[in-house]
Design an enzyme around this catalytic site. Structure first.
Site, PDB file in Angstrom:
ATOM      1  N   TRP A 177     -54.433 -53.920 -48.033  1.00 48.22           N
ATOM      2  CA  TRP A 177     -54.071 -52.935 -47.007  1.00 48.22           C
ATOM      3  C   TRP A 177     -52.923 -53.481 -46.174  1.00 48.22           C
ATOM      4  CZ3 TRP A 177     -55.643 -48.350 -48.030  1.00 48.22           C
ATOM      5  CH2 TRP A 177     -55.451 -47.321 -47.109  1.00 48.22           C
ATOM      6  N   ASP A 233     -46.975 -50.879 -38.648  1.00 50.33           N
ATOM      7  CA  ASP A 233     -46.889 -49.784 -37.682  1.00 50.33           C
ATOM      8  C   ASP A 233     -48.109 -48.882 -37.809  1.00 50.33           C
ATOM      9  OD1 ASP A 233     -46.158 -48.750 -40.258  1.00 50.33           O
ATOM     10  OD2 ASP A 233     -45.200 -47.045 -39.284  1.00 50.33           O
ATOM     11  N   GLU A 236     -49.058 -47.581 -41.107  1.00 48.66           N
ATOM     12  CA  GLU A 236     -49.550 -48.582 -42.059  1.00 48.66           C
ATOM     13  C   GLU A 236     -48.554 -48.878 -43.164  1.00 48.66           C
ATOM     14  OE1 GLU A 236     -53.428 -46.289 -42.981  1.00 48.66           O
ATOM     15  OE2 GLU A 236     -54.096 -48.060 -41.894  1.00 48.66           O
ATOM     16  N   GLU A 237     -47.283 -48.749 -42.869  1.00 48.39           N
ATOM     17  CA  GLU A 237     -46.278 -48.896 -43.917  1.00 48.39           C
ATOM     18  C   GLU A 237     -45.259 -49.998 -43.652  1.00 48.39           C
ATOM     19  OE1 GLU A 237     -46.239 -44.259 -45.429  1.00 48.39           O
ATOM     20  OE2 GLU A 237     -44.813 -44.879 -43.905  1.00 48.39           O
ATOM     21  N   GLU A 460     -55.070 -33.003 -42.021  1.00 52.46           N
ATOM     22  CA  GLU A 460     -54.045 -33.928 -41.548  1.00 52.46           C
ATOM     23  C   GLU A 460     -52.673 -33.255 -41.520  1.00 52.46           C
ATOM     24  OE1 GLU A 460     -52.522 -37.181 -44.242  1.00 52.46           O
ATOM     25  OE2 GLU A 460     -53.590 -38.437 -42.796  1.00 52.46           O
TER      26      GLU A 460
END
Ligand code: NOJ
Ligand code: NOJ
Length: 608
Positions: A177, A233, A236-237, A460
Site C-alpha cells: 500500500w 498524499d 494514496e498515490e 464515491e
C-alpha cells in the site's frame, strides 16, 4: 394553510430521520410510501434544474432536506458493530464503503474514519444530536486499539501511527500500500481533541487525562517529529510533501498545544508550538506564482487538486477571518486557488459541457486522475460549495468583503468590472457578491443533487459522461461531506481551533526541529549486501532492524544517508548489514552523536 404545510413537511422529515436512523424499515415503510414519495418525486423534478435560477435554488433547499437525513443514515450504516452495512466491523470501526470489489473498500482508513467522526463529534457537541455519545466512545476505543496494532509501517513507537488502513476486525492490513500517510494521526487528533474539549467543558476531566490525552499525545508526538518527512498524499498515490497533510498537521499541533496547556503538559505545549510555527512556515511554500496551491511537492502533475479545497474546509476557523497564512476559505489565496482548481474541470468532463464559464461544474480529485475512470467525486464537488459557504459565514460576520489583486479573477466571475478594494455591507457590491456567490455555491450542490440516485445513496464518483453513480457505493466520506456542507450552508461552523492571530515566522526552519544529519560509513560489502542505520529516536526507527534506513552506495565504499534528527539531542545508533534476509549488527558499544541546535551535521564512520 402554509403553516400546516410547514408542519407536515417538518413532521415528514423528522420521521424520515427517525426511520433511517433506527433502521426500523418495515414499520415505517408504509408511512414513507404514503407521505414521502409524492414529496420526493417533486424534489427530483426540482433538482433537474441546475441553472442557478430561482427554481434551482429552491431545489437545493429540497435536496438538503431529503439528503441530510439520508446521508446521516448512510453514514451510520457504515459503522460497526451494528451499522446495517458494516457487519464484521468491530465497535466504532468505520468501513470506507461496503463495496468488496472494484474497488474493495471494506477496510477502515484512519483518514476517512477521523473525518467521519469529526462530523459526528461536532453534531454531538453542538447539541444537534446527543444520542451519538456511545458511538463516539466506541470510536475512541477502536482507535486506541489501532494505534497499538503493529503494522507494516511499524509499531506504535516506530512509525506505525502512519499506517493508512486496517482490516475491519482491527488487525493490521499487510498487503502492499502507499504508506505511510501522515495525515491520519493529525486528523484523528483533531477529532479526539474536539471531544476532549467538550468533555472538559462538561466536567469529565478524568477521561480526558487518562484516556484521550494519552492517545492524542501519541498522534501529536508523531506529527511533531515526522511532519517534514515524505508522506503519501490523501489519494494514496504521491510520496512527497502534501498540502492537505501539512495543513491538517498544523491545525492539530495548534489545538493540541492549547489542550496540553489546559492539562498542564508544558513540555508538549513547547514542542507542539515550536513545530507548528515551522509547519506554518512550510505551508506557505505550496503557494505558486500562477496563483494557486501546488497540492504535492512531488508527483509531476499540474498540482491543481481537491486536496487544497479539502484542506481549506477542514482547517476553517471562523474566528480567523480571511487570513491567508492559514488559507482560510475566504482568504484571497484560497479563493484564487478555488477558481483555478474548478476551471481545470470545465472541459474534461462531458457532463460539464455547455455550462457557462462562470457556472458551477462537477469536479473530481484532480484533472489528471484516471482512477476508476477519473470521474467527478461527490465529496470534491461538495467541498467547493463548503469552502464558499464558509467564506460567506465570515463575510457576513465581518460585514465586508476584501478583493485583492490575488483574488480579483475569482471575483470578476461575478462582477467583471470589479476592482481591488474593501466592500462593506452597506454597498450594493457587497450585497450582489454575497447573493451571486451563494448561488454559485448552491450550483455545486445542485450538480451533486442532479447526480444523486433516488433514495439518496452517495457513491464515491459519478460518471464523467453519463452522470451515473460509479465506483464504491455508499462511501462513508461522501455522506460526511454532505453533512458538513449542509451545516455550512445553514451558517453553522465548528468551534475555533486557534487559527486567529498566527504569525508566519520571518525565517523558516524548513527542517522543523530536525537538523539534517549526514551519516557516512566506509564499509566493504559483497554484491547484494546493503548497509542500514537504526537508533534511539523515531527518525532512526527506534532500534528496529526491520525498519532500519537504507544508506546509498553511490559513493561506495562510503555508504551515505542524510536524515533529519531532533535538534540538541544526544542520539545513539548503529549500522547494520542485510544480506539474503540475514541481519548483522556492528559490534558494541552503540555509537553516539550530539545533534546541534541549528545548522547541519556530518558524521564520518568506518564499519566495525
Ligand atoms: C487505491 C487508492 O485508494 C486510490 O486513491 C488510488 O487512486 C488507487 N489505489 C490507485 O493508486
Ligand atoms: C481512495 C481515496 O483516494 C482515499 O483518500 C480514501 O481514503 C480511500 N479511497 C478510502 O475511501
Amino acid at each position: 394553510m402554509s403553516a400546516i404545510w410547514t408542519f407536515a413537511l417538518a413532521f415528514a422529515f423528522a420521521s424520515l430521520f427517525v426511520w433511517q436512523q433506527d433502521g426500523v424499515d418495515l414499520q415505517l415503510m408504509d408511512f414513507r410510501r404514503t407521505w414521502l414519495v409524492p414529496f420526493t418525486s417533486f424534489f427530483e423534478q426540482g433538482v433537474e434544474d441546475v441553472t442557478g435560477e430561482r427554481s434551482g435554488i429552491k431545489s437545493v433547499d429540497s435536496y438538503v432536506s431529503s439528503e441530510g437525513p439520508a446521508a446521516k443514515a448512510g453514514l451510520l450504516a457504515n459503522i460497526g458493530p451494528s451499522g446495517s452495512k458494516a457487519s464484521g466491523a468491530k465497535a466504532g470501526v468505520v468501513i470506507a464503503s461496503p463495496s468488496t470489489s472494484n474497488p474493495n473498500y471494506l477496510y477502515t482508513w484512519v483518514r476517512d474514519s477521523s473525518l467521519v467522526f469529526k462530523t459526528i463529534i461536532d453534531q454531538f457537541t453542538s447539541g444537534a444530536d446527543t444520542s451519538l455519545r456511545p458511538l463516539i466512545d466506541d470510536f475512541v476505543t477502536a482507535e486506541a486499539k489501532l494505534q497499538q496494532t503493529t503494522n507494516p509501517s511499524g509499531s506504535v513507537s516506530s512509525g506505525g501511527l502512519g499506517e493508512p488502513k486496517f482490516n475491519i476486525d482491527e488487525t493490521a492490513f499487510t498487503g502492499d500500500w502507499g504508506r505511510p500517510q501522515r495525515d491520519g494521526p493529525a486528523l484523528r487528533a483533531t477529532a479526539l481533541i474536539s471531544y476532549a474539549n467538550w468533555l472538559r467543558a462538561n466536567g469529565n476531566t478524568t477521561f480526558v487525562s487518562n484516556t484521550l490525552w494519552q492517545m492524542i499525545k501519541l498522534d501529536l508526538d508523531y506529527v511533531a517529529s515526522n511532519w517534514n518527512q515524505a508522506t503519501f498524499d490523501l489519494w494514496e498515490e504521491v510520496s512527497s510533501s502534501s498540502f492537505f497533510t501539512t495543513a491538517v498537521q498544523h491545525r492539530a499541533l495548534r489545538e493540541g498545544s492549547a489542550l496540553a496547556s489546559a492539562l498542564g503538559q508544558s513540555a508538549s505545549v513547547t514542542n507542539y508550538n515550536t513545530q507548528a510555527d515551522s509547519v506554518l512556515c512550510f505551508l506557505q511554500s505550496y503557494w505558486n506564482s500562477n496563483s494557486y496551491i501546488t497540492a504535492n511537492t512531488g508527483g509531476g502533475r499540474s498540482g491543481k487538486d481537491s486536496n487544497t479545497i479539502l484542506a481549506s474546509i477542514h482547517t476553517f476557523d471562523s474566528a480567523a477571518g480571511c487570513d491567508a497564512a492559514t488559507f482560510q476559505p475566504c482568504s484571497d489565496k484560497a479563493l484564487a486557488n478555488l477558481k483555478v482548481y474548478v476551471d481545470s474541470f470545465r472541459s474534461i468532463y462531458s457532463i460539464n459541457k455547455g455550462i457557462a464559464s462562470n457556472g458551477a461544474v462537477a469536479v473530481g480529485r484532480y484533472p489528471e486522475d484516471v482512477y476508476m475512470g477519473g470521474n467527478p467525486w461527490y465529496l470534491s464537488t461538495f467541498a467547493v460549495a463548503e469552502q464558499l459557504y464558509d467564506a460567506l459565514i465570515v463575510w457576513n460576520k465581518q460585514k465586508s468583503i476584501a478583493v485583492t489583486s490575488t483574488s480579483l479573477a475569482f471575483f470578476q466571475q461575478f462582477s467583471p468590472s470589479i476592482t481591488a478594494g474593501t466592500y462593506s455591507s452597506s454597498t450594493s457590491t457587497f450585497t450582489t457578491l454575497i447573493s451571486d456567490i451563494k448561488s454559485f455555491a448552491d450550483g455545486f450542490v445542485a450538480l451533486n443533487a442532479k447526480y444523486t440516485p433516488s433514495g439518496g445513496g452517495l457513491a464515491e464518483q459519478y460518471d464523467r459522461n453519463s452522470g451515473a453513480a460509479t465506483s464504491a457505493v455508499d462511501l462513508t466520506w461522501s455522506y460526511a461531506s454532505a453533512l458538513t456542507v449542509f451545516a455550512a450552508r445553514q451558517g453553522t461552523s465548528s468551534p475555533s481551533w486557534g487559527a486567529s492571530g498566527l504569525k508566519v515566522p520571518s525565517t523558516c526552519n524548513t527542517a522543523g526541529s530536525g537538523i539534517p544529519v549526514t551519516f557516512n560509513v566506509n564499509a566493504t560489502t559483497q554484491l547484494g549486501e546493503n548497509i542500514y542505520v537504526t537508533g534511539s529516536v523515531d527518525a532512526l526507527k527506534n532500534w528496529s532492524p526491520d525498519n532500519a534506513l537504507l544508506l546509498s552506495s553511490a559513493k561506495y565504499p562510503v555508504w551515505s544517508l542524510t536524515v533529519n534528527l531532533p535538534a540538541s539531542t544526544s542520539v545513539q545508533y548503529k549500522f547494520l548489514r542485510k544480506f539474503n534476509g540475514q541481519v548483522t549488527w556492528e559490534s558494541d558499544p552503540n555509537r553516539q552523536i550530539s545533534v546541534p541546535a541549528s545548522g547541519s551535521f556530518t558524521e564520518n564512520d568506518s564499519w566495525r
